[in-house]
Write an enzyme that holds these catalytic residues in place. Structure first.
Site, PDB file in Angstrom:
ATOM      1  N   GLY A 110       0.722  -3.350   5.156  1.00 46.71           N
ATOM      2  CA  GLY A 110       0.901  -4.754   5.519  1.00 46.71           C
ATOM      3  C   GLY A 110      -0.440  -5.456   5.612  1.00 46.71           C
ATOM      4  N   GLY A 157      -3.767  -6.243   6.280  1.00 44.72           N
ATOM      5  CA  GLY A 157      -4.827  -5.423   6.843  1.00 44.72           C
ATOM      6  C   GLY A 157      -5.546  -6.089   7.998  1.00 44.72           C
ATOM      7  CB  THR A 197      -0.814   0.016   1.317  1.00 45.88           C
ATOM      8  OG1 THR A 197      -1.746  -1.044   1.257  1.00 45.88           O
ATOM      9  CG2 THR A 197      -1.526   1.304   1.553  1.00 45.88           C
ATOM     10  NE  ARG A 206      -8.442  -7.788   2.743  1.00 45.67           N
ATOM     11  CZ  ARG A 206      -7.407  -6.965   2.755  1.00 45.67           C
ATOM     12  NH1 ARG A 206      -7.270  -6.052   1.823  1.00 45.67           N
ATOM     13  NH2 ARG A 206      -6.509  -7.043   3.710  1.00 45.67           N
ATOM     14  CB  VAL A 207     -12.861  -3.315   2.645  1.00 46.16           C
ATOM     15  CG1 VAL A 207     -12.189  -1.990   2.971  1.00 46.16           C
ATOM     16  CG2 VAL A 207     -13.786  -3.151   1.441  1.00 46.16           C
ATOM     17  N   GLY A 208      -9.649  -4.050   3.407  1.00 45.91           N
ATOM     18  CA  GLY A 208      -8.669  -4.146   4.488  1.00 45.91           C
ATOM     19  C   GLY A 208      -8.634  -2.888   5.331  1.00 45.91           C
TER      20      GLY A 208
HETATM   21  N1  ASP Z   1      -2.923  -2.976   4.082  1.00 44.47           N
HETATM   22  C1  ASP Z   1      -3.359  -3.344   2.765  1.00 44.47           C
HETATM   23  C2  ASP Z   1      -4.560  -4.233   2.858  1.00 44.47           C
HETATM   24  O1  ASP Z   1      -4.591  -5.091   3.720  1.00 44.47           O
HETATM   25  C3  ASP Z   1      -2.348  -4.012   1.935  1.00 44.47           C
HETATM   26  C4  ASP Z   1      -0.924  -3.762   2.265  1.00 44.47           C
HETATM   27  O2  ASP Z   1      -0.558  -2.742   2.797  1.00 44.47           O
HETATM   28  O3  ASP Z   1      -0.085  -4.633   1.966  1.00 44.47           O
HETATM   29  O4  ASP Z   1      -5.425  -4.110   2.024  1.00 44.47           O
END
Ligand code: ASP
Length: 316
Positions: free
Chosen positions: A224, A226, A172, A200-202
């Site tokens: 990272g 979510g 991200t 899916r929403v993180g």
């Molecule tokens: N945090 C984001 C999510 O989980 C992805 C990421 O940062 O790697 O959608």
């Protein structure tokens, strides 16, 4: 206070290059984080944000983003499938509606009314990654949608020396800025976890998870897995710890410890935070990660550098 732009992962050099000159020349912090995120969203070579982002399990690119400057000033969108710049749409939600978050079809109708232009988000490169994933681990996999496990070092896998054929992962762009007036702003933009279950929403677009900003305490943003970040309200907690007196590095480290204590970590789990304390709390900044592999990009009076985090909780 001196200007500062802090962002996540090596590809954020694109964001800092786009946003730092104006910030350094006296521009606003919110303009800087939106400009930085937008530059990455428009760059097709970045495989986890905006156009060129990796799709979900059905091959659909669905984007999430948010912006924030204070508890009463935040905006977010999720599941954006036809517009390349979710961060700018999130800002518009903040500025033009009484709401904080719009999702899916409603968010896209809002974007259309606001004059945003549609664009195909799935590039040929991303489609090829999806086809390969589907062949190996798609819905026919006996483990179902959970079948594909991202490799341990997501930075390496997604953006550095990806071997031909390596599966992409999830990252991200999270950005924090401080302008000359000392005002803080944060933004976060992502295509989410690669090959996620559709819908899916993180953490990224959710205020308090992907980003939190309180001018009285500080600003924090996450990247990272979510699901781990959401379990502890990660960015909110970093800022809350700074409010209670912790410096930014200790605050980030404490939240990572909390995640490590409460989750059964898998080798591929990674989480990182960036944080800036408010002017009243000294204005220091830091980054911290669960595992090696994370880097931040910092622009300040010494120029722009890609650096490892100040703190890493685990050795590998
Ligand atoms: N945090 C984001 C999510 O989980 C992805 C990421 O940062 O790697 O959608």
């Amino acid at each position: 206070m001196s200007e500062l732009l802090l962002s996540t992962w090596t590809f954020a050099t694109i964001a800092n290059a786009a946003a730092w000159p104006a910030l350094q020349a006296g521009g606003g912090a919110l303009d800087a984080v939106v400009a930085g995120a937008t530059a990455i969203e428009d760059d097709e070579t970045v495989d986890c944000v905006g156009v060129g982002g990796t799709p979900d399990a059905d091959g659909v690119v669905a984007l999430d983003a948010c912006v924030m400057t204070d508890p009463n000033r935040c905006g977010a969108v999720a599941d954006i499938r036809h517009y390349p710049n979710p961060t700018a749409i999130a800002r518009r939600v903040m500025e033009k509606t009484i709401h904080v978050m719009l999702v899916g079809e409603g968010a896209e109708q809002f974007a259309a009314r606001e004059g945003f232009q549609k664009r195909t988000l799935l590039t040929e490169a991303a489609r090829q990654r999806w086809l390969k994933w589907r062949q190996e681990h798609g819905p026919n996999d006996p483990n179902g949608y959970r079948g594909w496990v991202p490799p341990p070092n997501i930075e390496h896998a997604a953006h550095q020396s990806t071997e031909p054929g390596d599966p992409p992962s999830h990252d991200t762009v999270s950005l924090l800025a401080r302008d000359r007036a000392g005002t803080l702003a944060g933004a976060c933009s992502t295509s989410g976890m690669a090959f996620k279950v559709p819908g899916r929403v993180g953490d990224s677009p959710i205020i308090g998870h992907g980003v939190y900003v309180d001018q009285r305490a500080g600003a924090a943003a996450a990247t990272g897995n979510g699901e781990l970040i959401m379990g502890v309200c990660g960015s909110f907690l970093v800022v809350e710890l700074m409010r209670q007196g912790a410096g930014p590095q200790d605050a980030c480290a404490e939240v990572l410890r909390r995640i490590a204590e409460r989750f059964e970590l898998e080798r591929n789990h990674q989480v990182a935070f960036i944080a800036i304390a408010s002017q009243a709390r000294g204005g220091a900044w830091a980054s911290a990660a669960l595992r090696p592999g994370f880097v931040h990009v910092i622009s300040d009076e010494r120029g722009t550098r890609v650096e490892p985090p100040h703190f890493t909780l685990l050795k590998s």
